[in-house]
Design a protein around this motif. Sequence first.
Motif, PDB file in Angstrom:
ATOM      1  N   GLU A 103      -0.237  27.917-100.085  1.00  0.00           N
ATOM      2  CA  GLU A 103      -1.090  27.969-101.270  1.00  0.00           C
ATOM      3  C   GLU A 103      -1.186  29.360-101.883  1.00  0.00           C
ATOM      4  O   GLU A 103      -1.426  29.480-103.081  1.00  0.00           O
ATOM      5  CB  GLU A 103      -2.486  27.440-100.951  1.00  0.00           C
ATOM      6  CG  GLU A 103      -3.279  28.246 -99.957  1.00  0.00           C
ATOM      7  CD  GLU A 103      -4.678  27.691 -99.732  1.00  0.00           C
ATOM      8  OE1 GLU A 103      -5.517  28.440 -99.209  1.00  0.00           O
ATOM      9  OE2 GLU A 103      -4.932  26.523-100.091  1.00  0.00           O
ATOM     10  N   ALA A 104      -1.019  30.425-101.096  1.00  0.00           N
ATOM     11  CA  ALA A 104      -1.081  31.770-101.681  1.00  0.00           C
ATOM     12  C   ALA A 104      -0.034  31.911-102.775  1.00  0.00           C
ATOM     13  O   ALA A 104      -0.333  32.349-103.897  1.00  0.00           O
ATOM     14  CB  ALA A 104      -0.873  32.829-100.607  1.00  0.00           C
ATOM     15  N   TYR A 105       1.192  31.530-102.462  1.00  0.00           N
ATOM     16  CA  TYR A 105       2.267  31.625-103.455  1.00  0.00           C
ATOM     17  C   TYR A 105       2.109  30.554-104.534  1.00  0.00           C
ATOM     18  O   TYR A 105       2.472  30.767-105.692  1.00  0.00           O
ATOM     19  CB  TYR A 105       3.622  31.513-102.761  1.00  0.00           C
ATOM     20  CG  TYR A 105       4.065  32.820-102.134  1.00  0.00           C
ATOM     21  CD1 TYR A 105       4.996  33.642-102.753  1.00  0.00           C
ATOM     22  CD2 TYR A 105       3.515  33.241-100.927  1.00  0.00           C
ATOM     23  CE1 TYR A 105       5.395  34.837-102.181  1.00  0.00           C
ATOM     24  CE2 TYR A 105       3.899  34.449-100.350  1.00  0.00           C
ATOM     25  CZ  TYR A 105       4.838  35.235-100.980  1.00  0.00           C
ATOM     26  OH  TYR A 105       5.218  36.435-100.420  1.00  0.00           O
ATOM     27  N   GLY A 106       1.524  29.421-104.165  1.00  0.00           N
ATOM     28  CA  GLY A 106       1.295  28.379-105.149  1.00  0.00           C
ATOM     29  C   GLY A 106       0.280  28.785-106.195  1.00  0.00           C
ATOM     30  O   GLY A 106       0.399  28.415-107.373  1.00  0.00           O
ATOM     31  N   PHE A 107      -0.729  29.570-105.801  1.00  0.00           N
ATOM     32  CA  PHE A 107      -1.781  30.002-106.726  1.00  0.00           C
ATOM     33  C   PHE A 107      -1.421  31.280-107.476  1.00  0.00           C
ATOM     34  O   PHE A 107      -2.110  31.665-108.409  1.00  0.00           O
ATOM     35  CB  PHE A 107      -3.088  30.243-105.967  1.00  0.00           C
ATOM     36  CG  PHE A 107      -3.765  29.001-105.477  1.00  0.00           C
ATOM     37  CD1 PHE A 107      -3.204  27.749-105.679  1.00  0.00           C
ATOM     38  CD2 PHE A 107      -4.963  29.077-104.786  1.00  0.00           C
ATOM     39  CE1 PHE A 107      -3.819  26.596-105.217  1.00  0.00           C
ATOM     40  CE2 PHE A 107      -5.589  27.934-104.318  1.00  0.00           C
ATOM     41  CZ  PHE A 107      -5.017  26.682-104.535  1.00  0.00           C
ATOM     42  N   ALA A 108      -0.364  31.938-107.073  1.00  0.00           N
ATOM     43  CA  ALA A 108      -0.073  33.276-107.590  1.00  0.00           C
ATOM     44  C   ALA A 108       0.613  33.286-108.946  1.00  0.00           C
ATOM     45  O   ALA A 108       0.692  34.340-109.587  1.00  0.00           O
ATOM     46  CB  ALA A 108       0.772  34.060-106.587  1.00  0.00           C
ATOM     47  N   GLY A 109       1.121  32.146-109.412  1.00  0.00           N
ATOM     48  CA  GLY A 109       1.841  32.141-110.684  1.00  0.00           C
ATOM     49  C   GLY A 109       3.031  33.090-110.622  1.00  0.00           C
ATOM     50  O   GLY A 109       3.733  33.165-109.615  1.00  0.00           O
ATOM     51  N   GLN A 110       3.244  33.844-111.687  1.00  0.00           N
ATOM     52  CA  GLN A 110       4.378  34.769-111.721  1.00  0.00           C
ATOM     53  C   GLN A 110       4.217  35.944-110.754  1.00  0.00           C
ATOM     54  O   GLN A 110       5.190  36.642-110.460  1.00  0.00           O
ATOM     55  CB  GLN A 110       4.589  35.284-113.143  1.00  0.00           C
ATOM     56  CG  GLN A 110       5.070  34.216-114.109  1.00  0.00           C
ATOM     57  CD  GLN A 110       5.428  34.781-115.469  1.00  0.00           C
ATOM     58  OE1 GLN A 110       5.570  35.992-115.639  1.00  0.00           O
ATOM     59  NE2 GLN A 110       5.572  33.905-116.446  1.00  0.00           N
TER      60      GLN A 110
ATOM     61  N   PRO B  10      -5.288  40.227 -93.217  1.00  0.00           N
ATOM     62  CA  PRO B  10      -5.065  39.070 -94.084  1.00  0.00           C
ATOM     63  C   PRO B  10      -4.734  37.803 -93.294  1.00  0.00           C
ATOM     64  O   PRO B  10      -4.312  37.867 -92.129  1.00  0.00           O
ATOM     65  CB  PRO B  10      -3.844  39.498 -94.908  1.00  0.00           C
ATOM     66  CG  PRO B  10      -3.078  40.371 -93.972  1.00  0.00           C
ATOM     67  CD  PRO B  10      -4.118  41.117 -93.173  1.00  0.00           C
ATOM     68  N   PRO B  11      -4.901  36.640 -93.938  1.00  0.00           N
ATOM     69  CA  PRO B  11      -4.400  35.405 -93.335  1.00  0.00           C
ATOM     70  C   PRO B  11      -2.887  35.352 -93.481  1.00  0.00           C
ATOM     71  O   PRO B  11      -2.301  36.166 -94.198  1.00  0.00           O
ATOM     72  CB  PRO B  11      -5.071  34.321 -94.183  1.00  0.00           C
ATOM     73  CG  PRO B  11      -5.230  34.962 -95.529  1.00  0.00           C
ATOM     74  CD  PRO B  11      -5.518  36.416 -95.249  1.00  0.00           C
ATOM     75  N   GLU B  12      -2.262  34.406 -92.839  1.00  0.00           N
ATOM     76  CA  GLU B  12      -0.823  34.260 -92.992  1.00  0.00           C
ATOM     77  C   GLU B  12      -0.511  33.792 -94.412  1.00  0.00           C
ATOM     78  O   GLU B  12      -1.124  32.847 -94.916  1.00  0.00           O
ATOM     79  CB  GLU B  12      -0.275  33.255 -91.987  1.00  0.00           C
ATOM     80  CG  GLU B  12       1.236  33.085 -92.060  1.00  0.00           C
ATOM     81  CD  GLU B  12       1.775  32.119 -91.034  1.00  0.00           C
ATOM     82  OE1 GLU B  12       2.989  31.812 -91.085  1.00  0.00           O
ATOM     83  OE2 GLU B  12       0.986  31.664 -90.182  1.00  0.00           O
ATOM     84  N   LEU B  13       0.439  34.467 -95.045  1.00  0.00           N
ATOM     85  CA  LEU B  13       0.813  34.127 -96.418  1.00  0.00           C
ATOM     86  C   LEU B  13       2.193  33.480 -96.405  1.00  0.00           C
ATOM     87  O   LEU B  13       3.218  34.141 -96.534  1.00  0.00           O
ATOM     88  CB  LEU B  13       0.798  35.380 -97.295  1.00  0.00           C
ATOM     89  CG  LEU B  13      -0.538  36.137 -97.345  1.00  0.00           C
ATOM     90  CD1 LEU B  13      -0.417  37.361 -98.244  1.00  0.00           C
ATOM     91  CD2 LEU B  13      -1.667  35.235 -97.796  1.00  0.00           C
ATOM     92  N   ASP B  14       2.196  32.188 -96.244  1.00  0.00           N
ATOM     93  CA  ASP B  14       3.434  31.422 -96.167  1.00  0.00           C
ATOM     94  C   ASP B  14       4.046  31.314 -97.566  1.00  0.00           C
ATOM     95  O   ASP B  14       3.378  30.874 -98.512  1.00  0.00           O
ATOM     96  CB  ASP B  14       3.115  30.024 -95.631  1.00  0.00           C
ATOM     97  CG  ASP B  14       4.358  29.166 -95.437  1.00  0.00           C
ATOM     98  OD1 ASP B  14       5.449  29.555 -95.916  1.00  0.00           O
ATOM     99  OD2 ASP B  14       4.231  28.089 -94.826  1.00  0.00           O
ATOM    100  N   PRO B  15       5.321  31.705 -97.743  1.00  0.00           N
ATOM    101  CA  PRO B  15       5.958  31.584 -99.059  1.00  0.00           C
ATOM    102  C   PRO B  15       5.941  30.162 -99.611  1.00  0.00           C
ATOM    103  O   PRO B  15       6.063  29.962-100.818  1.00  0.00           O
ATOM    104  CB  PRO B  15       7.391  32.070 -98.804  1.00  0.00           C
ATOM    105  CG  PRO B  15       7.255  32.982 -97.632  1.00  0.00           C
ATOM    106  CD  PRO B  15       6.183  32.379 -96.771  1.00  0.00           C
TER     107      PRO B  15
END
Length: 240
Positions: A43-50, A35-40
Amino acid sequence: MISVAVVGAETPGNVGTIARSMKNFGLSELLLVDPPELDPDGEAYGFAGQAREDVLPNAETVTFDHLAENYHTVACTATTNEDPANHVRYPATTPADLADSLRRVDGDICVVFGRERVGLTNDELSRLDVICSIPASESYPVLNLGQAATIVLYELRDLTVASDQHPEELHALAEKPAVEGLHEEFGRFLTAIGHPEEKRPKARRLFRRLLGRAQPTGRETKTLRGLFRRARQRIEHRDD
């Protein structure tokens, strides 16, 4: 149990979008291969909703070997080049048919999505159990990774979403006596409207075939019977 795996994702936002779709449709175990780095704070967390609260932070990094060796795997690919002479697996199933086929699986299942630009390689596809392809326009059949995941997971909702959101009694097929009662009311309706007597048996056969294909629910059967009854009673009252 159904898990979701994303192989070689390049864009953190796509991982977040898939996590959100998982949350929408009752899935919680997310597996990530390279996986790419998933910074809290990214954008990963920004797009994840709940899904940022549980699905994404609990995602597990695994190897492709782990997926192939421990799950009944479904490889999701946008295009299959459905040619029995050239493609690794032929034919592919569609998302609409996937849930029924997975009901027969005994063991853990993993739905596997590939890279944004190239998807899963032929070598990877050859190691997975089932291929699922989303039918799309020939002029542009390639879907965004997040879109593809949402479509597939939506079609699996009957296996993953709590049944109390869609009460079974609303969708259960009508019992035989209720269907026969509808047929009898239809017969009385034909008499009331003065349908030629010699044509009534054929009309009733056609109606029976129609209902057989439609497989009405109990509510639908009751409603139709009531409509025919009210129409018949108005006709009979008018003729009195």
